[in-house]
Design an enzyme around this catalytic site. Structure first.
Site: not given
Ligand code: THU
Length: 138
Positions: A55, A98
Site C-alpha cells: 500500500e 498503512c
Molecule cells: N504486508 C503488506 O504489504 N501490506 C500490509 O498491509 C500487511 C503486510 C506485507 C509485509 C510483509 O512483506 C508481508 O506482507 C507479511 O507481513
C-alpha cells in the site's frame, strides 16, 4: 473503473512482490481522483523492518508524481503459490502503519476494497481507522 478492475490491477502487482522471507505476496492499486492507477507490491528485506508494504509503495509513488487526491485503493494478498495462480482466499486488511498513511492523504469518502475480483468488501477510512491521529490533533 470498477472495483473488480482495480482488484485485477492489485493482483497483477502482487505477482511482482519480493517476499522471500514471508512468502506472502500483497498487491495494492490506488485510484486517483482523475482516474489514474498506481500500483505497489510488498518489498521485503533481510533486515525485516526495512520491508515496505504494498500500500505504501503505491501511495508514495503517486505522491511522488504530485498526486494528492485519491478515491479508492484495492488490496489483495495471499501465499506466493496461490497469488501466482490468481487464487485469493479472503481479505487482506492493511496494517496499522498503512492505515495511518492512507488517512494522511485520503478523503473521507475514500474506499478501501479488500478481497478478490469475484468476491470483495468495501470499507471506509472511518471503519478501518476510527479515532485516528491526524493534523487536527496537533
Ligand atoms: N504486508 C503488506 O504489504 N501490506 C500490509 O498491509 C500487511 C503486510 C506485507 C509485509 C510483509 O512483506 C508481508 O506482507 C507479511 O507481513
Amino acid at each position: 473503473m470498477t472495483e473488480r478492475e482495480l482488484l485485477e490491477y492489485a493482483l497483477d502487482a502482487a505477482k511482482r512482490a519480493y517476499a522471500p522471507y514471508s512468502h506472502f505476496c500483497v498487491g495494492a492499486a490506488l485510484l486517483t481522483a482523475d482516474g489514474k492507477v498506481y500500483t505497489g507490491c510488498n518489498i521485503e528485506n533481510a533486515s525485516y523492518p526495512a520491508t515496505v508494504c504494498a500500500e505504501r509503495v503505491a501511495i508514495f509513488d503517486a505522491v511522488k508524481d504530485g498526486e494528492r487526491s485519491f478515491s479508492a485503493i484495492a488490496i489483495v494478498g495471499g501465499k506466493v503459490d496461490d497469488v501466482a495462480k490468481g487464487e485469493l482466499s479472503g481479505e487482506c486488511p492493511p496494517c496499522g502503519v498503512c492505515r495511518q498513511v492512507m488517512a494522511e492523504f485520503c478523503r473521507p469518502d475514500f474506499k478501501i476494497i479488500l478481497g478478490a475480483p469475484d468476491k470483495f468488501g468495501v470499507y471506509t477510512m472511518d471503519e478501518l481507522l476510527p479515532h485516528g491521529f491526524g493534523a487536527a490533533n496537533m
